[in-house]
Design an enzyme around this catalytic site. Structure first.
Site, PDB file in Angstrom:
ATOM      1  CB  SER A 125      -0.877  -0.005   1.255  1.00  0.00           C
ATOM      2  OG  SER A 125      -1.439   1.267   1.464  1.00  0.00           O
ATOM      3  CD  GLU A 127      -1.873   5.023   5.533  1.00  0.00           C
ATOM      4  OE1 GLU A 127      -2.438   5.615   4.589  1.00  0.00           O
ATOM      5  OE2 GLU A 127      -1.820   5.498   6.685  1.00  0.00           O
ATOM      6  CE1 TYR A 149      -4.174  -1.684   5.485  1.00  0.00           C
ATOM      7  CE2 TYR A 149      -3.145   0.364   4.781  1.00  0.00           C
ATOM      8  CZ  TYR A 149      -3.751  -0.846   4.472  1.00  0.00           C
ATOM      9  OH  TYR A 149      -3.906  -1.201   3.151  1.00  0.00           O
TER      10      TYR A 149
END
Ligand code: NAP
Ligand code: G4F
Length: 326
Positions: A125, A127, A149
């Site tokens: 990801s 992220e 996460y």
């Protein structure tokens, strides 16, 4: 007939990837978790549920992973399963680490044991870039995650790289930037907005509560992004790829465009809610998908305004049905 196992097939990407694999002639197996109500809404929405062989599996349970691999005997495994909501990862960091991080180690170990010839895709990801170290972000940009996460995804990303280097697995990590669609979960900001706009327009809701409107995201259209996952596993060599649109927009721009689509002024309906701000925010994401364009021949097609329109129109159709049933 090629055989593929998709974990997380009940999620947004799982549904679109299953649709793509079926169209490519695959025998598609998909894993689901036991739930008190059926989780197959997205597969039904696409009209493909009956064509998929469903297997019970939880990334927290090693035995269930082994049984899913043994039952499906796949040539390709796409790991899309995760606790994928950043906000919840602040509230449930241990669970998120266990599923989104360690869960991938469990799956890689099971593949090594059952058949190390399996080609493996990991849903990494953007992220992981978090507090970005350069603009735009590409495969060489250093990571700096800003949420439990993101930290969990970083662990699973490096485990994927490590199993490739240590054991020669054909393992690829797609570093995907935000991708959205009418099948996006309603807790993510784009779908929360498109759904609220449609329901406000039809008189089913009177306002929309949001957190940080200034964060910028590189948003693309999910059905295009699952094509990149598949392409990665069709190459001669495994590798990691950034998949992104290359553009970036503030959350507020998504809000403005969505309300504009139905002829309303967003300022009259949006309420700022402090509780929806995150303890640590990712302020800006914008990816450079040049490597994917060069090696995979992949490029994004749907523009930001088109994406907003697609999502609002799908939610208007849903809201119209809801209004009729009242
Ligand atoms: P999603 O809609 O939230 O789907 C997540 C899937 O994981 C669901 O099928 C869910 O099952 C399953 N799952 C959750 N916990 C599990 C567990 N313990 N064991 C087995 N399965 C479990 O996510 P998505 O948007 O499709 O994203 C797919 C993957 O890409 C995720 O790994 C996500 O982190 C990653 N990713 C997404 C984006 C994006 O913008 N969409 C960007 C980068 C990376 P239930 O239906 O039972 O909950
Ligand atoms: O839609 P979001 O929840 O997505 P976020 O946090 O960027 O994560 C998504 O993309 C990642 C890829 O970069 C994936 F790996 C991950 O699984 C997930 O799919 O939030 C987007 C932005 C954030 O800055 C958030 O603070 O929207 C802001 N926001 C403002 N109000 C809100 C809200 N987000 C949500 N979910 N809900 C709000 O009310």
């Amino acid at each position: 007939m090629k055989r593929a196992l998709v974990t997380g097939i009940t999620g947004q990407d799982g549904a679109y990837l299953a649709q793509l694999l079926l169209s490519e002639g695959y025998h598609v197996f998909g894993t689901y978790r036991r739930s008190s109500h059926p989780p197959f809404e997205r597969l039904e929405y696409l009209g493909i549920k009956e064509q998929i062989e469903l297997l019970p599996m939880d990334l927290l349970d090693q035995g269930s992973i082994l049984r899913a691999l043994e039952a499906s005997e796949p040539e390709e495994v796409y790991n899309l399963a995760a606790q994928s909501f950043v906000q919840v990862s602040f509230e449930q960091p241990i669970l998120t680490g266990n599923v989104t991080g360690l869960g991938v180690a469990r799956l890689l170990e099971a593949i090594r044991q059952v058949n190390p010839g399996i080609r493996f895709y990991q849903a990494s990801s953007s992220e992981m870039f978090g507090k970005v170290q350069s603009i735009p972000q590409d495969e060489k940009t250093p990571f700096y995650p800003r949420s439990p996460y993101g930290v969990a995804k970083l662990y699973s990303h490096w485990m994927t790289v490590n199993y490739r280097e240590a054991y020669g697995l054909f393992a690829c990590a797609g570093i995907l930037f935000n991708h959205e669609s009418p099948l996006r979960g309603t807790e993510f900001v784009t779908r929360k907005i498109s759904r609220a706009v449609a329901r406000i327009k039809l008189g089913l809701q009177d306002h929309l509560e949001l957190g940080n409107l200034q964060a910028k995201r590189d948003w693309g259209f999910a059905p295009e992004y699952v094509e990149a996952m598949w392409l990665m596993l069709q190459q001669d060599q495994p590798g990691d790829y950034v998949i992104a649109s290359g553009g970036t927009h503030r959350v507020q721009e998504f809000v403005e465009k969505a309300f504009e689509t139905v002829g309303l002024d967003w300022r009259e309906y949006v309420v700022k809610q402090e509780a929806l701000f995150r303890p640590a925010e990712v302020d800006l994401l914008v990816g450079n998908p040049a490597r994917a364009r060069r090696d995979l021949g992949w490029q994004p097609k749907t523009s930001f305004p088109e994406l907003v329109r697609i999502m609002v129109e799908a939610d208007l159709a849903r809201a119209a049905k809801e209004a009729l049933s009242q």
